[in-house]
Motif scaffolding. Structure first.
Motif, mmCIF file in Angstrom:
data_model
loop_
_atom_site.group_PDB
_atom_site.id
_atom_site.type_symbol
_atom_site.label_atom_id
_atom_site.label_comp_id
_atom_site.label_asym_id
_atom_site.label_seq_id
_atom_site.Cartn_x
_atom_site.Cartn_y
_atom_site.Cartn_z
ATOM 1 N N THR A 15 -31.918 -2.624 11.983
ATOM 2 C CA THR A 15 -31.100 -1.895 11.736
ATOM 3 C C THR A 15 -29.642 -3.033 11.380
ATOM 4 O O THR A 15 -28.915 -2.950 10.009
ATOM 5 C CB THR A 15 -30.184 -1.129 11.938
ATOM 6 N N GLY A 16 -29.148 -3.582 12.630
ATOM 7 C CA GLY A 16 -28.058 -4.369 12.960
ATOM 8 C C GLY A 16 -28.344 -5.693 11.866
ATOM 9 O O GLY A 16 -27.719 -6.113 10.817
ATOM 10 N N GLU A 17 -29.458 -6.139 11.850
ATOM 11 C CA GLU A 17 -29.951 -7.497 11.438
ATOM 12 C C GLU A 17 -30.346 -7.227 9.504
ATOM 13 O O GLU A 17 -29.983 -7.837 8.825
ATOM 14 C CB GLU A 17 -31.395 -7.879 11.959
ATOM 15 N N HIS A 18 -30.791 -5.664 9.573
ATOM 16 C CA HIS A 18 -30.693 -5.859 7.850
ATOM 17 C C HIS A 18 -29.585 -5.325 7.498
ATOM 18 O O HIS A 18 -29.607 -5.313 6.394
ATOM 19 C CB HIS A 18 -31.402 -4.046 7.466
ATOM 20 N N LEU A 19 -28.556 -4.596 8.269
ATOM 21 C CA LEU A 19 -27.161 -4.797 7.382
ATOM 22 C C LEU A 19 -26.820 -5.816 7.377
ATOM 23 O O LEU A 19 -26.078 -6.565 5.880
ATOM 24 C CB LEU A 19 -26.217 -3.949 8.010
ATOM 25 N N ARG A 25 -27.029 -10.202 0.452
ATOM 26 C CA ARG A 25 -27.428 -10.210 -0.248
ATOM 27 C C ARG A 25 -26.434 -10.188 -2.024
ATOM 28 O O ARG A 25 -26.066 -9.823 -3.049
ATOM 29 C CB ARG A 25 -28.732 -9.456 -0.514
ATOM 30 N N LEU A 26 -26.153 -8.544 -0.898
ATOM 31 C CA LEU A 26 -24.807 -7.660 -2.212
ATOM 32 C C LEU A 26 -23.988 -8.956 -2.995
ATOM 33 O O LEU A 26 -23.595 -8.271 -3.726
ATOM 34 C CB LEU A 26 -24.685 -6.433 -1.868
ATOM 35 N N GLU A 57 -22.293 -11.592 8.533
ATOM 36 C CA GLU A 57 -23.981 -12.286 7.522
ATOM 37 C C GLU A 57 -24.750 -13.456 8.447
ATOM 38 O O GLU A 57 -26.013 -13.121 8.763
ATOM 39 C CB GLU A 57 -23.035 -12.447 6.556
ATOM 40 N N ALA A 58 -23.949 -13.587 9.503
ATOM 41 C CA ALA A 58 -24.252 -14.823 10.334
ATOM 42 C C ALA A 58 -24.989 -13.809 11.857
ATOM 43 O O ALA A 58 -25.276 -14.703 11.892
ATOM 44 C CB ALA A 58 -23.363 -15.673 11.180
ATOM 45 N N GLN A 59 -24.468 -12.603 11.692
ATOM 46 C CA GLN A 59 -25.343 -11.987 12.614
ATOM 47 C C GLN A 59 -24.413 -12.341 14.206
ATOM 48 O O GLN A 59 -25.816 -12.425 15.423
ATOM 49 C CB GLN A 59 -26.890 -11.790 12.713
ATOM 50 N N ALA A 60 -22.851 -12.939 14.059
ATOM 51 C CA ALA A 60 -21.904 -12.754 15.026
ATOM 52 C C ALA A 60 -21.668 -12.065 15.172
ATOM 53 O O ALA A 60 -20.049 -12.357 15.953
ATOM 54 C CB ALA A 60 -21.605 -14.160 15.015
ATOM 55 N N ARG A 61 -21.160 -10.916 14.381
ATOM 56 C CA ARG A 61 -20.451 -9.923 14.752
ATOM 57 C C ARG A 61 -21.256 -8.373 14.601
ATOM 58 O O ARG A 61 -21.692 -9.091 13.069
ATOM 59 C CB ARG A 61 -19.162 -9.849 13.775
#
Length: 105
Positions: A15-19, A25-26, A57-61
């Motif tokens: 879910t976090g990755e999708h977010l 993207r948006l 966006e970088a999946q670092a937060r």
């Protein structure tokens, strides 16, 4: 998603990755810079600095519930869009955190 320079990925669930991917993207499809989205969020009463957005966006937060709703509002989508991948009713492979594989239900 590829890791951005200077950003170390943290362990996120599906879910976090999708977010993270959906926010990027948006934001890009709306032609918003990090600074512009940050200003939009702040004008709506929620502050996430440009670096914070970049890290999301970088999946670092990670993102909390209040940030999810603020981001959804700023990007003109339902919070559900950020949380759940769009699926075809025949697609039982879509991962969602905490939800067992559909064939296991």
């Amino acid at each position: 998603m590829s890791e951005k320079p200077g950003m170390s990925k943290i362990k996120l669930g599906p879910t976090g990755e999708h977010l993270a991917e959906t926010v990027e993207r948006l934001r890009t499809s709306a032609h918003l810079s990090y600074a512009e989205l940050s200003r939009l969020l702040e004008s709506n009463g929620h502050r996430i600095p440009p670096l914070g957005l970049r890290r999301i966006e970088a999946q670092a937060r990670k993102v909390d519930a209040d940030e999810i709703t603020a981001l959804a509002s700023a990007l003109h989508v339902s919070p559900l869009v950020l949380l759940f991948p769009a699926t075809d009713s025949t697609d039982d492979e879509t991962p969602v955190t905490g939800v067992p594989h559909i064939s296991q239900l």
